[in-house]
Design an enzyme around this catalytic site. Structure first.
Site, PDB file in Angstrom:
ATOM      1  N   SER A 108       0.775  -1.148   0.061  1.00  8.62           N
ATOM      2  CA  SER A 108       0.098  -0.136  -0.016  1.00  8.62           C
ATOM      3  C   SER A 108       0.801   1.240  -0.030  1.00  8.62           C
ATOM      4  O   SER A 108       0.210   2.324  -0.413  1.00  8.62           O
ATOM      5  CB  SER A 108      -0.903  -0.033   1.135  1.00  8.62           C
ATOM      6  OG  SER A 108      -0.298  -0.127   2.239  1.00  8.62           O
ATOM      7  N   CYS A 140       2.927  -1.283 -12.414  1.00  2.73           N
ATOM      8  CA  CYS A 140       3.397  -0.029 -13.198  1.00  2.73           C
ATOM      9  C   CYS A 140       4.393  -0.629 -14.141  1.00  2.73           C
ATOM     10  O   CYS A 140       5.553   0.230 -14.384  1.00  2.73           O
ATOM     11  CB  CYS A 140       3.811   0.925 -12.351  1.00  2.73           C
ATOM     12  SG  CYS A 140       5.266   0.671 -11.172  1.00  2.73           S
ATOM     13  N   ASP A 197      -1.521  -4.258  -5.845  1.00  4.10           N
ATOM     14  CA  ASP A 197      -0.603  -3.555  -6.793  1.00  4.10           C
ATOM     15  C   ASP A 197       1.086  -3.893  -6.516  1.00  4.10           C
ATOM     16  O   ASP A 197       1.490  -3.438  -5.772  1.00  4.10           O
ATOM     17  CB  ASP A 197      -0.811  -2.059  -6.340  1.00  4.10           C
ATOM     18  CG  ASP A 197       0.011  -1.061  -7.448  1.00  4.10           C
ATOM     19  OD1 ASP A 197      -0.249  -1.326  -8.631  1.00  4.10           O
ATOM     20  OD2 ASP A 197       0.588  -0.049  -7.164  1.00  4.10           O
ATOM     21  N   SER A 215      -1.457   6.093  -1.929  1.00  9.20           N
ATOM     22  CA  SER A 215      -2.216   6.662  -2.976  1.00  9.20           C
ATOM     23  C   SER A 215      -3.558   6.053  -3.261  1.00  9.20           C
ATOM     24  O   SER A 215      -4.405   6.546  -3.073  1.00  9.20           O
ATOM     25  CB  SER A 215      -1.322   6.981  -4.312  1.00  9.20           C
ATOM     26  OG  SER A 215      -1.021   6.028  -4.812  1.00  9.20           O
ATOM     27  N   LYS A 216      -3.400   4.520  -3.197  1.00 11.94           N
ATOM     28  CA  LYS A 216      -4.330   3.740  -3.635  1.00 11.94           C
ATOM     29  C   LYS A 216      -5.384   3.922  -2.497  1.00 11.94           C
ATOM     30  O   LYS A 216      -6.558   3.543  -2.374  1.00 11.94           O
ATOM     31  CB  LYS A 216      -3.948   2.637  -4.252  1.00 11.94           C
ATOM     32  CG  LYS A 216      -3.394   2.689  -5.636  1.00 11.94           C
ATOM     33  CD  LYS A 216      -2.882   1.431  -6.296  1.00 11.94           C
ATOM     34  CE  LYS A 216      -1.969   1.970  -7.586  1.00 11.94           C
ATOM     35  NZ  LYS A 216      -0.850   2.741  -7.270  1.00 11.94           N
TER      36      LYS A 216
END
EC number: 2.1.1.178
Length: 478
Positions: free
Chosen positions: A129, A250, A197, A133-134
């Site tokens: 995390s 990403c 992520d 941001s998320k």
């Protein structure tokens, strides 16, 4: 801080270019990828609707020296073109008070995908995390209800994660500090939704960080993909049947993206359904893969590169062996009902109120607020931080914690509204000497109707109570 904007020329490894050539067989498209990779990345922000509506934010900043362009897949997101570069985005009052988060638009996509079906998960995990941001975007989508277990493996990044959660007024989190491969065994089928992520080779961030390729190699990419496969299996086991799992990176290569998901589908062929993201936003059809994933190359939207997949767990699977670790005794106790009422009344007298979704706990002389859904997870894993500190008990009452003040307090009749110049002095950690009469004793101070802190008034002087770690130097918004 503002994102780093690179102007360095990027020398791509030959093996990376081979992978990209396979992914982008069209000559013009491949040339566009190479060209945009050398261009600076546009800056962007996301309005934090936990503190202000998008409409009110746009009205508040209408005369600012910037131009905002809406992000097509996130109604809270805007690209920002600054007409005056003297004040960095991170030094604007609205950033310091948590009204917006500096976030690249592509990284807003995973959370948009997570809530695409308009579901309302009550128990959610963000497995990797930091910097937040998320997590903060998820909290806004959940309107601070339910529970977000926000995990971060790197100890050095947990503090940054907590700082961003606090600045944005997020109150429904519990922070953990684990290798996320443990969660599938430790918390089987506990979460309504999970965002992974995943740590990756970072090929998509080259426009702001050319150093992303310093240690790039095909071998390291394969090693990272193995870690991603293990994390994805853990996430899948921790997900409830019927729950949604978002996998994102990403990076740009298929080794860390499509092939990682393919390995999970092979392992659980009858328990996974891929949900197409082709209609997530107007234009998604230009970046959707045949499987239904989003594979965003930087030339598509003049953004960072990103990959997003949405998976549905259709049935339960055999559990993993329990990791066998000892959690230890929780050093908190629920606050007695009689004491709770006193705390609630004292808090309300200075403008602090909280919803019934939070419960009051005590550790020694400290009072804390926990999201209620976390209670079912206590004793199963160790939390590095549960909820947030409300106050400390003293002989003369309570000393309210700054984090609670900025997250929960609302302006009152006695609140002193600061001018822009005074607010800048506040963020510099300096006392303030207004010309207008001040109330006596303690009161809230605010700017733009956002509470900045609880202060003592001493002889027409506002004694600055901003925690030292939040004091800012350099140019500010005034």
């Amino acid at each position: 801080m503002d994102p780093i904007v690179s102007t360095e020329a990027i020398d791509f490894p030959a093996q990376f270019l081979e992978l990209m050539r396979q992914a982008l067989p069209n000559d013009d498209d491949f040339a566009a990828f190479l060209a945009i990779s050398q261009r600076p990345l546009r800056r962007a922000i996301r309005v934090n609707t936990l503190k202000i509506s998008v409409t009110d934010f746009l009205a508040l900043t209408t005369d600012y020296p910037w131009q905002l362009t809406p992000v097509p897949w996130c109604e809270e997101g805007y690209w920002v073109q600054l007409n005056d570069e003297q004040i960095p985005l991170g030094s604007y009052a609205e950033h310091l008070s948590g009204l917006f988060y500096i976030q690249e638009p592509s990284s807003m996509l995973p959370v948009q995908a997570l809530f695409a079906a308009e579901e309302t998960p009550l128990c959610l995990m963000d497995m990797a995390s930091a910097p937040g941001s998320k997590t903060t975007q998820i909290a806004a989508k959940m309107a601070n209800q339910g529970l977000i277990v926000a995990n971060e493996y790197a100890a050095s990044r947990v503090k940054v994660l907590h700082a961003n959660i606090s600045r944005c007024g997020v109150v429904n989190t519990a922070l953990t500090h684990f290798d996320a491969r443990v969660f599938g065994a430790a918390l089987p089928e506990q979460f309504d939704a999970i965002l992974l992520d995943a740590p990756c080779s970072g090929e998509g961030v080259i426009r702001k960080d050319p150093q992303a390729f310093t240690h790039w190699s095909l071998e390291s990419t394969e090693e990272i993909a193995q870690t991603q496969r293990e994390l994805l299996v853990s996430a899948f086991h921790a997900l409830k049947p019927g729950g949604r799992l978002i996998y994102s990176t990403c990076t740009l290569n298929t080794i860390e993206n499509q092939q990682v998901i393919a390995s999970l589908s092979t392992a659980f062929p009858d328990a996974i359904e891929v949900e197409s993201l082709a209609s997530l936003f107007p234009g998604a059809e230009h970046v959707v893969t045949p499987e239904g994933y989003l594979h965003v190359f930087p030339q598509r939207f003049d953004s960072e590169g990103f990959f997003v997949a949405s998976l549905r767990k259709t049935r339960g699977v055999d559990p993993l062996p329990h990791p066998g670790f000892k959690v230890g005794k929780l050093p908190f106790q629920p606050v007695l009902a009689k004491t709770q009422q006193t705390v609630i009344e004292q808090a309300a007298s200075i403008g602090i109120q909280w919803e019934s979704s939070l419960s009051l706990w005590q550790r020694d002389k400290e009072l804390w607020l926990f999201p209620k859904p976390v209670e079912s997870l206590m004793g199963k894993v160790k939390f590095s931080r549960l909820g947030f500190r409300l106050a400390e008990i003293h002989n003369k009452g309570y000393r309210w914690h700054h984090e609670a003040i900025t997250a929960l307090a609302t302006p009152m009749a006695t609140t002193v509204e600061l001018t822009a110049e005074q607010a800048a002095e506040w963020y510099r950690g300096r006392d303030i000497y207004p010309d207008t009469p001040l109330p006596k004793g303690e009161c809230l101070v605010s700017y733009q109707q956002q509470v900045l802190g609880l202060v003592k008034i001493i002889n027409q002087r506002i004694k600055n109570s901003l925690p030292r770690e939040l004091v800012r130097n350099g140019p500010l918004f005034n």
